[in-house]
Design an enzyme around this catalytic site. Structure first.
Site, PDB file in Angstrom:
ATOM      1  N   GLU A 148      -3.180  72.782  96.376  1.00  0.00           N
ATOM      2  CA  GLU A 148      -2.476  72.567  95.099  1.00  0.00           C
ATOM      3  C   GLU A 148      -3.129  71.476  94.258  1.00  0.00           C
ATOM      4  OE1 GLU A 148      -0.504  74.638  94.055  1.00  0.00           O
ATOM      5  OE2 GLU A 148      -0.019  75.689  95.896  1.00  0.00           O
ATOM      6  N   GLY A 149      -4.440  71.379  94.346  1.00  0.00           N
ATOM      7  CA  GLY A 149      -5.187  70.347  93.632  1.00  0.00           C
ATOM      8  C   GLY A 149      -5.355  69.143  94.524  1.00  0.00           C
TER       9      GLY A 149
END
Length: 587
Positions: free
Chosen positions: A437-438
């Site tokens: 998610e980054g």
């Protein structure tokens, strides 16, 4: 091995004493009947499911892992049955939109349930967590027809969801993706391409798997402005809502991973798969980030959940394990919790977990206000605060969560390195939360490069003012020895923020980002500890032991963890020069 104990007592203290949950809900239309007693009773039942059903599957699921046979994914023994029981009990729909069959309970309850899921079984928690993220994106951007077809069964949990972004050559830089979507002439599109790292890409629970896929239309420009978002189900849905033919997508392989072995992380092949546009053409990232921002908060809670579970196991072991002589001269052997260094590891984990839970509750309250408050300005301000805190929660909770897992493993010594005790699994599982998610570096750049500039810098300034006001209010209650360290750290954060605003340039921002985010997080945790200590002090002699110990933990945090802000501030003051001085070929 000690069993996981859901932290419901701490939740009751936070809701009832720290955040005035009853009044907060009374101010939000539709939530007037939601109160602390209801929240605690719901979470008690959720905790029983997590501790009684999901935690026993955690180690066995890790050891067995998922398998892929003839294109079909099989999850470890017991997982499919547990998921169906989870759905049947209504846990998937807890915070879902009532218009589509959800229970419509506050985000606060959802985030606290997510913590318990992550403590008990991180791999399992990804199935409902990713589905809820997909629901967020569809709820905000899909057509009425797509919502009506997919949301009821996704909110109930009968169908699961997955997000398909990453390609081998396009990770963080999504502008490089090559998946294509060609119009079929009937309003649908044929999607072709390969995606990697797709969590929950398939399962054996029954029902459907709804993929949200980023791809390019034939006339799309290069870069991120040419990306669109498409809904592509594993099984096509007939006009009457029943499941029909299998879509043209397949699982090419399962990724071989360090952790989360009971979660099927797939290589997905889309071979002309039928999909439907979600949102506007060329604005796929806008729609996808609705999902990703929700998932980033969820991933932060995963870090908290692992920390809570690992710390609990380490405390139980430290009370039982006899080694050495007492630091005060007591004849040995003594429980290792008597040794100062062991206590320091345990206290750091406990001080992080309880402050992070408090900050998570505060953030979730802002999410509820942003959606339900009757005043538009109040909604906008709350939404901006959530945007500011999202990269902090994601990155800091997962960094400190991993550190807590490692320290908890260390308490076990050699036994922590042995599989049967379960501690090495916490370390392996926690590691992914810092990456997906980054990555946390990307979150730090988001904070420094985007979030500090929200509303011309007024949003962080408003946050700092809010913290300062709470510290000032707590001063006569808990005293200067707790408030002054937090206030000094806040001043360092404000000074660092001002310097960043004047230095400018991508290199300086990149050099500062991760240190700045950690500084921001530590100040936020200090703020929460002052609030919790003040709430405990307000209870006076009526305070239960769980509340009274808050003051001791707050003092530990101020003495042993908050001083890290001094070093971070000093490092930030040196800028980028030392980082960029060495030529790349000299490394």
């Amino acid at each position: 091995m000690a069993a996981y104990v859901p932290p419901v007592d701490d939740v009751a203290f936070l809701l009832g004493r720290v955040f005035g949950f009853d009044q907060a809900m009374a101010d939000l239309p539709g939530y007037e009947e939601v109160n602390t007693d209801l929240a605690v009773s719901v979470l008690e039942e959720g905790g029983k499911f997590c501790a009684g059903v999901l935690e026993p599957l955690n180690r066995t699921g890790d050891e067995e892992g998922c398998t892929l046979t003839d294109g079909r994914v099989t999850t470890p023994k017991g997982v499919a049955e547990a998921y169906r029981a989870f759905v049947e009990a209504g846990w998937c729909s807890l915070s879902g939109d009532p218009e589509y069959g959800g229970q419509g309970l506050p985000r606060v309850l959802q985030i606290l349930l997510d913590e318990m899921l992550s403590s008990a079984n991180l791999s399992f928690g990804l199935f409902p967590g990713l589905t809820r993220g997909a629901v967020e994106a569809l709820g905000h951007h899909a057509s009425a027809e797509l919502k009506a077809t997919y949301l009821p069964k996704m909110i109930s949990g009968e169908w699961t969801g997955a997000m398909a972004l990453t390609e081998a050559s396009a990770g963080t830089d999504l502008g490089l993706l090559t998946a294509r979507a060609v119009p079929n002439g009937d309003g649908s599109f044929a999607i072709t391409g390969t995606k990697i790292f797709i969590s929950s890409g398939d399962q054996d629970f029954g029902g459907n798997v709804v993929h949200l896929v980023l791809a390019r239309l034939p006339d799309a420009p290069k870069g991120v402005k040419g990306i669109s978002l498409f809904l592509a189900p594993k099984i096509l849905v007939e006009a009457d809502g029943t499941l029909g033919a299998r879509n043209r997508m397949s699982v090419g392989a399962l990724e071989h991973k360090m952790g989360i072995h009971a979660q099927p992380t797939c290589v997905m092949n889309y071979d002309g798969a039928t999909g439907w546009l979600v949102g506007e053409p060329g604005r796929g990232l806008n729609a996808m980030f609705t999902m990703m921002n929700a998932e980033r908060l969820f991933v932060g809670i995963q870090g908290l959940g692992i920390a809570e579970a690992a710390n609990q196991k380490a405390v139980a072991y430290a009370r039982e394990r006899l080694q050495g002589h007492g630091a005060d001269g007591t004849a040995g052997p003594v429980p290792i919790i008597s040794h100062p260094d062991v206590r320091k590891m345990l206290l750091k984990g406990r001080a992080f977990a309880e402050a992070a839970r408090a900050l998570a509750v505060w953030t979730a309250l802002q999410m509820d206000i942003a959606v339900h408050h009757p005043d538009a300005d109040t909604r906008r301000e709350a939404d901006a605060l959530v945007a500011l805190m999202t990269p902090v929660v994601k990155a800091a909770f997962t960094d400190f969560g991993f550190e807590t897992a490692v320290a908890s493993q260390q308490v076990f010594g050699g036994h922590g390195y042995i599989r049967e005790w379960g501690m090495e699994q916490y370390v392996r599982d926690a590691r992914i939360a810092q990456i997906y998610e980054g990555t946390n570096g990307v979150q730090a750049m988001d904070l420094v490069g985007r979030k500090l500039g929200l509303d011309g810098g007024k949003v962080p300034a408003r946050f700092f003012a809010l913290v300062k006001a709470d510290l000032d209010a707590a001063l006569p209650i808990v005293g200067a020895d707790l408030v002054t360290p937090a206030a000094d750290a806040l001043a360092r954060l404000e000074g660092a923020t001002a310097r960043l605003s004047t230095q400018g340039g991508a290199i300086e921002a990149g050099a500062a980002a991760t240190d700045y985010l950690r500084l921001f997080a530590l100040v936020s945790f200090g703020w929460m500890w002052v609030r919790m200590a003040a709430a405990a002090a307000d209870m006076g002699e009526a305070a239960p032991p769980a509340a009274a110990r808050k003051t001791a933990l707050a003092r530990f945090f101020m003495a042993r963890m908050l001083p890290e802000t001094l070093g971070l501030d000093a490092a930030l003051g040196h800028g980028a020069s030392s980082l960029m001085a060495l030529p790349a070929d000299a490394f």
